[in-house]
Each structure stands twice: as C-alpha cells, then as structure tokens.
Scaffold this active site. Structure first.
Site, PDB file in Angstrom:
ATOM      1  N   ASP A 163      36.305  44.463  41.562  1.00 13.32           N
ATOM      2  CA  ASP A 163      37.288  44.980  40.608  1.00 13.32           C
ATOM      3  C   ASP A 163      36.811  46.308  40.001  1.00 13.32           C
ATOM      4  O   ASP A 163      37.600  47.234  39.828  1.00 13.32           O
ATOM      5  CB  ASP A 163      37.526  43.970  39.488  1.00 13.32           C
ATOM      6  CG  ASP A 163      37.871  42.594  40.025  1.00 13.32           C
ATOM      7  OD1 ASP A 163      38.744  42.510  40.900  1.00 13.32           O
ATOM      8  OD2 ASP A 163      37.247  41.609  39.582  1.00 13.32           O
ATOM      9  N   HIS A 191      37.995  37.208  37.136  1.00 11.23           N
ATOM     10  CA  HIS A 191      38.344  37.872  38.395  1.00 11.23           C
ATOM     11  C   HIS A 191      39.693  37.313  38.832  1.00 11.23           C
ATOM     12  O   HIS A 191      39.788  36.399  39.651  1.00 11.23           O
ATOM     13  CB  HIS A 191      37.272  37.612  39.451  1.00 11.23           C
ATOM     14  CG  HIS A 191      37.651  38.136  40.809  1.00 11.23           C
ATOM     15  ND1 HIS A 191      37.897  39.467  41.049  1.00 11.23           N
ATOM     16  CD2 HIS A 191      37.849  37.508  41.987  1.00 11.23           C
ATOM     17  CE1 HIS A 191      38.223  39.630  42.310  1.00 11.23           C
ATOM     18  NE2 HIS A 191      38.208  38.452  42.909  1.00 11.23           N
TER      19      HIS A 191
END
Length: 332
Positions: A163, A191
């Site tokens: 990410d 996440h």
C-alpha cells in the site's frame, strides 16, 4: 559466512515465485549471509516445489544455502529466523459448494490455518523470530497467528508496504517527481480499502506531499480511492491479484526491519498496538515504524494528524475491531 533460516508458506504460488530468488540472492539479508530456505505448501501441490528448488539452484547465487520443501508446518518453521506467511485462502474460492466472497468468511476460514501456523511458530521458531503475514486478510491473520503463538519474544508484522509503494507512486506521478523523493509514507490501519495512506505527513524532497501537490480535492476524492482500490484494479486488469509487486513489498519490509531507519523517514507495517494514537491495544494496526540502531522496532510518536486523517483512522480502527470480534473465539 553467516547463516539464516527463512520459512515461506505458499511456496508454489505466484507471489513466492517472484519472492524466493530475492531472498537468497544476497539482496535481502546481505552478501555475507547464506540463506537456508524452507518452502511450505499444502500436500496437494508440494511436489511442484521440486521444480522451484531446481530453478533456485540454477540461479547460482553464492548465498544459497539448504533448500527444502515440506507440507509440514512444524518442520518448515523449526529454528526459523524469519517466517513469511504468504499462503492463505483467497477470495472467490469455492469451498463445500460455497463461493467465498465475504471478508467475514475469509476471516473464519483463514483463522484455522493461522491458528495452527501460529502455534508451530511460537513453539518451534527461534525465540527472536520475526514473522511477516502477507496472506489476506493480513492484519487479522497476524492477530490470530500472534495470539496462537503466545510468544512475546517473537515479533509479528502484517504487510502494508505494498500500500505504501502504491501511495508513493500515485503521489510521485501527481507531483511529477521521482518516486525516490518520497519519504515518510505512512499507511494507517488495515490492509483493506479502509486503510489511510497519509499524504499530509509524507514528504517530497522534505516538504509535505500535500503542500507540494496543493490540491485537497484530488487528495481526498481521487488519491485515496486510487490507493485503496489499487488491488482490485490490478485484478480487473490482469485477471489475478498482485504478485510481483506484493513480493517486492515483502522484500522491502524485511529489509526495513533488518536495517536502521534513516532520520526523517519511516517504514510502514502493521504491528500490535501499544495504545499509540488512541488505537486499542492488541490490534494489528498499520503505524509509522522505524528500526533503531539496536535493531529494536518502534512506533514513531508525535505525528500530527488533522481532522480528516483522524476521521479516516477512526474508520479503519473500527473495521479492525469488528474483525477482532469476528474471530474472538480464535484469540481468547
């Protein structure tokens, strides 16, 4: 030459195929470290690892140690210094005639896997072992594994570096700068699409990325969804989930943990909250982290959060709390 034992689950998968050579090439643990690699897979596909091992041997890396394949998690993690838990049950698989689509179903199904893996790691891996969970839902899989391990001297991480890399790339493109100019990229929380990729504390050549870009509408309405939904976009484009970029992020995380963090920078990973920033203790939560010269990993304190950031962190915190409640029977 020093030696290190590294165990990888999901050894026959696409992520592992990109990951494994870089673990034994000298890139990740240094040119002076020989890596003994244990590849772990389910019994149905463990034979495929013979070909993977042949390829790893054929790479001819000086740092290649003993390469083994097993379907026994206890054998695979015994005396491990690092355990990379890449394998998990993916969304969309059909089990007992039911297509698994809901995150709650994924949590339950993967919970049993990570319970067993955690117990083996806690008992058999080295006392100072480090464990990185890549398989989704990564944060709560790590929570289950850590609680099952019941070994406070070992350190568990869930991967948010993918990410962070995605967020850096979007900010660099928008600002028309090299991605290397991005520092201090923080992924707060889970996440999942609720993550908060913080553009206000990220820096471009030492200045707030948000100030450099100077477009709050883009940051709040375009940038966040771009990063949060990037995994889905990759699946839509290639017909499969991220593999090479996920492997790269795993390598980035291991190197960040193993090496001193330069002043003014941080790395992103999810670890057990100690209550910092008001996050409930025990949640596996994405924080700004640094590795001290002693090797200790710590949450960086004193990061300023505006109201927008606080609202996003609240959302991802609530999601992780709900996930913890959904698997409460596995972590009690």
């Amino acid at each position: 030459m020093k030696e290190i034992n590294v165990a990888v689950t999901g050894g026959a998968g696409q992520i592992a195929y990109s990951l494994l050579p870089r673990l034994i090439s000298g890139e990740t643990f240094g040119s002076d470290t020989r890596v003994n690699l244990r590849l772990i897979e389910i019994p149905q596909v463990v034979e495929k690892l013979e070909g993977t091992i042949m390829e790893l041997i054929d790479c001819g890396f000086d740092q290649t140690g003993i390469l083994t394949a097993t379907s026994d998690i206890r054998e695979g993690v015994k005396d491990a210094d690092w355990v990379l838990l890449v394998g998990s049950i993916p969304r969309g698989i059909v089990i007992d005639g039911k297509k698994i689509e809901e995150r709650s179903d994924l949590l339950k199904i993967n919970g049993g896997i990570f319970t067993d893996q955690g117990k083996a790691i806690g008992e058999l891996a080295k006392q100072n072992a480090k464990i990185l969970v890549v398989g989704n839902p990564a944060n709560t899989n790590a929570l289950i594994g850590m609680n099952s391990a019941n070994n406070s001297s070992q350190q568990w991480f869930a991967m948010t570096a993918l990410d962070a890399n995605r967020a850096k790339a979007q900010l660099a493109e928008k600002a028309s700068v090299d991605i290397s100019s991005l520092k201090n990229m923080i992924i707060w929380g889970n996440h999942s699409p609720t993550m908060y990729p913080d553009p206000y504390n990220a820096t471009i050549n030492g200045k707030s990325a948000a100030e450099v870009i100077d477009d709050n509408a883009w940051l709040e309405n375009d940038y966040l969804p771009l990063v949060q939904q990037r995994g889905k976009a990759v699946i839509d484009a290639r017909g499969a989930s991220s593999a090479a970029s996920a492997a790269n992020a795993a390598i980035d995380t291991v190197k960040a943990v193993e090496n001193y963090t330069e002043p003014g920078d941080c790395f992103s990973a999810a670890i057990a909250s100690d209550g910092s920033y008001g996050v409930p203790k025990g949640l596996i939560f994405g924080f700004p982290l640094r590795t001290r010269e002693s090797g200790e990993i710590e949450i960086i304190q004193g990061i300023e959060l505006n109201d927008f950031a606080k609202s996003k962190i609240k959302i991802t915190t609530e999601e992780l709390e709900s996930e913890r409640e959904a698997v409460s029977d596995l972590i009690s």
